[in-house]
Design a protein around this motif. Structure first.
Motif, PDB file in Angstrom:
ATOM      1  N   GLU A   1    -116.276   0.579 -78.454  1.00  0.00           N
ATOM      2  CA  GLU A   1    -115.742  -0.302 -79.479  1.00  0.00           C
ATOM      3  C   GLU A   1    -116.612  -1.523 -79.671  1.00  0.00           C
ATOM      4  N   GLU A   2    -117.324  -1.919 -78.622  1.00  0.00           N
ATOM      5  CA  GLU A   2    -118.198  -3.078 -78.697  1.00  0.00           C
ATOM      6  C   GLU A   2    -119.540  -2.763 -78.055  1.00  0.00           C
ATOM      7  N   VAL A   3    -120.558  -3.458 -78.529  1.00  0.00           N
ATOM      8  CA  VAL A   3    -121.912  -3.287 -78.037  1.00  0.00           C
ATOM      9  C   VAL A   3    -122.388  -4.640 -77.509  1.00  0.00           C
ATOM     10  N   MET A   4    -122.968  -4.649 -76.309  1.00  0.00           N
ATOM     11  CA  MET A   4    -123.479  -5.871 -75.720  1.00  0.00           C
ATOM     12  C   MET A   4    -124.967  -5.982 -76.020  1.00  0.00           C
ATOM     13  N   LEU A   5    -125.373  -7.129 -76.570  1.00  0.00           N
ATOM     14  CA  LEU A   5    -126.777  -7.394 -76.858  1.00  0.00           C
ATOM     15  C   LEU A   5    -127.134  -8.776 -76.352  1.00  0.00           C
TER      16      LEU A   5
ATOM     17  N   VAL B   1    -118.058 -15.394 -83.582  1.00  0.00           N
ATOM     18  CA  VAL B   1    -118.749 -16.198 -84.593  1.00  0.00           C
ATOM     19  C   VAL B   1    -120.064 -15.536 -84.984  1.00  0.00           C
ATOM     20  N   ALA B   2    -120.789 -14.977 -84.021  1.00  0.00           N
ATOM     21  CA  ALA B   2    -122.050 -14.289 -84.335  1.00  0.00           C
ATOM     22  C   ALA B   2    -121.798 -13.071 -85.223  1.00  0.00           C
ATOM     23  N   ALA B   3    -120.745 -12.319 -84.932  1.00  0.00           N
ATOM     24  CA  ALA B   3    -120.417 -11.148 -85.766  1.00  0.00           C
ATOM     25  C   ALA B   3    -120.049 -11.575 -87.175  1.00  0.00           C
ATOM     26  N   ASP B   4    -119.230 -12.618 -87.290  1.00  0.00           N
ATOM     27  CA  ASP B   4    -118.867 -13.124 -88.608  1.00  0.00           C
ATOM     28  C   ASP B   4    -120.098 -13.660 -89.339  1.00  0.00           C
TER      29      ASP B   4
ATOM     30  N   ALA C   1    -122.736  -3.841 -85.079  1.00  0.00           N
ATOM     31  CA  ALA C   1    -123.991  -3.529 -84.390  1.00  0.00           C
ATOM     32  C   ALA C   1    -124.751  -2.420 -85.113  1.00  0.00           C
ATOM     33  N   ASP C   2    -124.027  -1.508 -85.759  1.00  0.00           N
ATOM     34  CA  ASP C   2    -124.680  -0.435 -86.511  1.00  0.00           C
ATOM     35  C   ASP C   2    -125.487  -0.961 -87.692  1.00  0.00           C
TER      36      ASP C   2
ATOM     37  N   SER D   1    -131.689  -6.051 -80.875  1.00  0.00           N
ATOM     38  CA  SER D   1    -131.409  -7.407 -80.398  1.00  0.00           C
ATOM     39  C   SER D   1    -132.307  -8.420 -81.098  1.00  0.00           C
ATOM     40  N   ALA D   2    -133.533  -8.038 -81.428  1.00  0.00           N
ATOM     41  CA  ALA D   2    -134.426  -8.931 -82.161  1.00  0.00           C
ATOM     42  C   ALA D   2    -133.959  -9.097 -83.601  1.00  0.00           C
ATOM     43  N   ALA D   3    -133.441  -8.034 -84.201  1.00  0.00           N
ATOM     44  CA  ALA D   3    -132.890  -8.137 -85.554  1.00  0.00           C
ATOM     45  C   ALA D   3    -131.688  -9.064 -85.564  1.00  0.00           C
ATOM     46  N   LEU D   4    -130.827  -8.942 -84.556  1.00  0.00           N
ATOM     47  CA  LEU D   4    -129.671  -9.837 -84.459  1.00  0.00           C
ATOM     48  C   LEU D   4    -130.141 -11.271 -84.253  1.00  0.00           C
ATOM     49  N   SER D   5    -131.118 -11.474 -83.374  1.00  0.00           N
ATOM     50  CA  SER D   5    -131.650 -12.817 -83.153  1.00  0.00           C
ATOM     51  C   SER D   5    -132.144 -13.422 -84.453  1.00  0.00           C
TER      52      SER D   5
END
Length: 172
Positions: free
Chosen positions: A4-8, A34-37, A108-109, A130-134
């Protein structure tokens, strides 16, 4: 195995981490929510940024490496160009702080698509999810903190904290 959740673990600057904490505290959420939003908020703005042609093969840039000047991107000439230049400035700044975030799996997808879009816009390959999220998170946090807080407040008035996954399901 479905999760259900992914840790990065992401790399951000100390000031960005402090702003993320402040936003989370101000909205009664944790930094992951907050990061997801924020990711859901920034994806449409990345989509409208124009892509600049660079070379045939984009340059590789580890997020937070402190490099990125001399990317072959010309001067700003259109309204979306300011966003591209802001993204390039964000990617060029060092990101010494590691922060572990939990994202809903549907959010995360989105990260490979975000990474592809950032590469198309900047010509810089930014690496794994993780770099894309960063990069996306840093781009979002580079906005006006009052507007970020107002956007989160509006989002949270519509539902509970961590609404990004629910919004994503509705959009799909």
């Amino acid at each position: 195995m479905d999760c259900e959740e992914v840790m990065l673990t992401v790399r951000i600057a100390a000031a960005e981490r402090a702003l993320l904490r402040e936003l989370a505290r101000g909205h009664g959420a944790d930094m992951s929510d907050v990061a997801a939003d924020g990711l859901i908020d920034v994806v449409p703005s990345l989509h409208v940024l124009p892509a600049f042609p660079v070379g045939p093969e984009p340059a590789a840039l580890p997020v937070g490496s402190g490099t990125g000047t001399g990317t072959g991107v010309g001067p700003a000439s259109g309204p979306g160009d300011a966003g591209v230049l802001r993204l390039l400035r964000v990617l060029a700044r060092p990101a010494p702080c590691a922060v572990t975030l939990w994202l809903p799996a549907p959010v995360a997808d989105l990260l490979p698509l975000v990474g592809e879009r950032i590469t198309a816009v900047t010509g810089l390959r930014i690496g794994p999810a993780s770099a894309a999220l960063s990069a996306a998170l840093r781009y979002w946090l580079a906005g006006d903190p009052r507007q970020l807080a107002a956007g989160l407040a509006a989002l949270h008035r519509q539902g509970s904290p961590g609404l990004a996954a629910q919004r994503l399901d509705v959009a799909a």
